[in-house]
Motif scaffolding. Structure first.
Motif, mmCIF file in Angstrom:
data_model
loop_
_atom_site.group_PDB
_atom_site.id
_atom_site.type_symbol
_atom_site.label_atom_id
_atom_site.label_comp_id
_atom_site.label_asym_id
_atom_site.label_seq_id
_atom_site.Cartn_x
_atom_site.Cartn_y
_atom_site.Cartn_z
ATOM 1 N N UNK A 38 55.374 84.819 51.647
ATOM 2 C CA UNK A 38 54.622 85.939 52.215
ATOM 3 C C UNK A 38 53.198 86.019 51.658
ATOM 4 N N UNK A 39 52.976 85.478 50.457
ATOM 5 C CA UNK A 39 51.648 85.519 49.837
ATOM 6 C C UNK A 39 50.837 84.244 50.074
ATOM 7 N N UNK A 40 51.322 83.365 50.932
ATOM 8 C CA UNK A 40 50.672 82.071 51.153
ATOM 9 C C UNK A 40 49.257 82.235 51.712
ATOM 10 N N UNK A 41 48.456 81.194 51.481
ATOM 11 C CA UNK A 41 47.091 81.155 51.992
ATOM 12 C C UNK A 41 46.875 79.875 52.788
ATOM 13 N N UNK A 42 45.802 79.885 53.584
ATOM 14 C CA UNK A 42 45.425 78.727 54.372
ATOM 15 C C UNK A 42 43.903 78.653 54.404
ATOM 16 N N UNK A 43 43.374 77.441 54.179
ATOM 17 C CA UNK A 43 41.925 77.252 54.239
ATOM 18 C C UNK A 43 41.593 75.931 54.901
ATOM 19 N N UNK A 44 40.427 75.897 55.529
ATOM 20 C CA UNK A 44 39.888 74.687 56.126
ATOM 21 C C UNK A 44 38.384 74.839 56.251
ATOM 22 N N UNK A 47 32.804 73.975 61.281
ATOM 23 C CA UNK A 47 31.336 73.933 61.386
ATOM 24 C C UNK A 47 30.670 74.027 60.023
ATOM 25 N N UNK A 48 31.243 73.343 59.031
ATOM 26 C CA UNK A 48 30.660 73.296 57.695
ATOM 27 C C UNK A 48 30.919 74.519 56.844
ATOM 28 N N UNK A 49 31.655 75.477 57.352
ATOM 29 C CA UNK A 49 31.925 76.720 56.626
ATOM 30 C C UNK A 49 33.399 76.831 56.264
ATOM 31 N N UNK A 50 33.670 77.365 55.078
ATOM 32 C CA UNK A 50 35.034 77.626 54.642
ATOM 33 C C UNK A 50 35.616 78.751 55.475
ATOM 34 N N UNK A 51 36.798 78.513 56.044
ATOM 35 C CA UNK A 51 37.488 79.535 56.824
ATOM 36 C C UNK A 51 38.928 79.628 56.337
ATOM 37 N N UNK A 52 39.525 80.786 56.530
ATOM 38 C CA UNK A 52 40.923 80.942 56.159
ATOM 39 C C UNK A 52 41.169 82.246 55.448
ATOM 40 N N UNK A 53 42.195 82.219 54.606
ATOM 41 C CA UNK A 53 42.605 83.416 53.883
ATOM 42 C C UNK A 53 44.109 83.549 53.930
ATOM 43 N N UNK A 54 44.557 84.752 54.203
ATOM 44 C CA UNK A 54 45.999 85.028 54.251
ATOM 45 C C UNK A 54 46.655 84.216 55.362
ATOM 46 N N UNK A 55 47.903 83.836 55.165
ATOM 47 C CA UNK A 55 48.620 82.997 56.119
ATOM 48 C C UNK A 55 48.782 83.682 57.478
ATOM 49 N N UNK A 115 56.216 77.145 51.273
ATOM 50 C CA UNK A 115 54.805 76.760 51.204
ATOM 51 C C UNK A 115 54.025 77.950 50.667
ATOM 52 N N UNK A 116 53.225 77.710 49.613
ATOM 53 C CA UNK A 116 52.399 78.778 49.062
ATOM 54 C C UNK A 116 50.928 78.591 49.425
ATOM 55 N N UNK A 117 50.544 77.364 49.816
ATOM 56 C CA UNK A 117 49.173 77.167 50.276
ATOM 57 C C UNK A 117 49.089 75.964 51.199
ATOM 58 N N UNK A 118 48.145 76.078 52.131
ATOM 59 C CA UNK A 118 47.892 75.014 53.101
ATOM 60 C C UNK A 118 46.388 74.846 53.185
ATOM 61 N N UNK A 119 45.924 73.599 53.092
ATOM 62 C CA UNK A 119 44.556 73.290 53.475
ATOM 63 C C UNK A 119 44.642 72.241 54.569
#
Length: 126
Positions: A38-44, A47-55, A115-119
Motif C-alpha cells: 500500500x505504501x509503494x512508489x513508482x517513478x520514471x 520528457x526529461x522530467x521525473x514523474x511519479x509518486x504514490x502507486x 512490490x515496494x517500488x517500481x521505476x
C-alpha cells in the motif's frame, strides 16, 4: 520452523510479477493491486522530467489511459533474492502500444512478497 527454498521464493516472486503483468495487459488495476504494498512508489522520466509518486498514480493511468492488450508479452529478465529483499527486471511489449522496462524492489513482509517500488523506462515507439 521451515525455511522456503530459493526456488519457492523465486516462484512466489514470479507470481507477484505475473499479477502486475496481467493487470497491465487487461488494463485493470484491480488485478495488479495485490502485487503492491500500500505504501509503494513508482517513478520514471517523461520528457526529461521525473514523474511519479504514490502507486495510486499507476492505478489511475492503467484504468483511464490503457486499453486491454491481448497481444502484450512480458519477459522476466532477472530476479535477485537475498533474504527478505529482492529486485526484478521485467521487459514488456505491446501494452497499450507501449514497450516498457520495469525495475521492481520487493520485500517479504509477514511471509508475503510485495512490490515496494517500481521505476520504469518507456521505450520509443518503433
Amino acid at each position: 520452523m521451515s525455511h522456503p527454498t530459493y526456488v519457492q521464493e523465486y516462484n512466489a516472486i514470479v507470481e507477484v510479477l505475473s499479477q502486475y503483468n496481467e493487470g497491465g495487459a487487461k488494463a485493470d488495476s484491480a488485478l495488479m493491486k495485490p502485487a503492491f504494498n500500500a505504501q509503494a512508489t513508482m517513478f520514471g522520466v517523461d520528457d526529461g522530467k521525473l514523474v511519479g509518486g504514490a502507486i495510486q498514480n499507476l492505478y489511475d493511468v492503467i484504468d483511464s489511459a490503457f486499453r486491454p492488450s491481448p497481444e502484450a508479452e512480458a519477459a522476466i529478465v532477472r530476479i535477485d533474492i537475498v533474504g527478505t529483499a529482492a529486485s526484478a527486471r521485467v521487459d514488456t511489449d505491446n501494452v497499450s502500444g507501449f514497450h516498457f522496462t520495469d525495475f521492481f524492489n520487493l520485500l517479504k513482509v509477514d511471509g508475503k512478497w510485495t512490490i515496494v517500488s517500481k521505476i520504469y523506462h518507456t521505450h520509443p515507439s518503433v
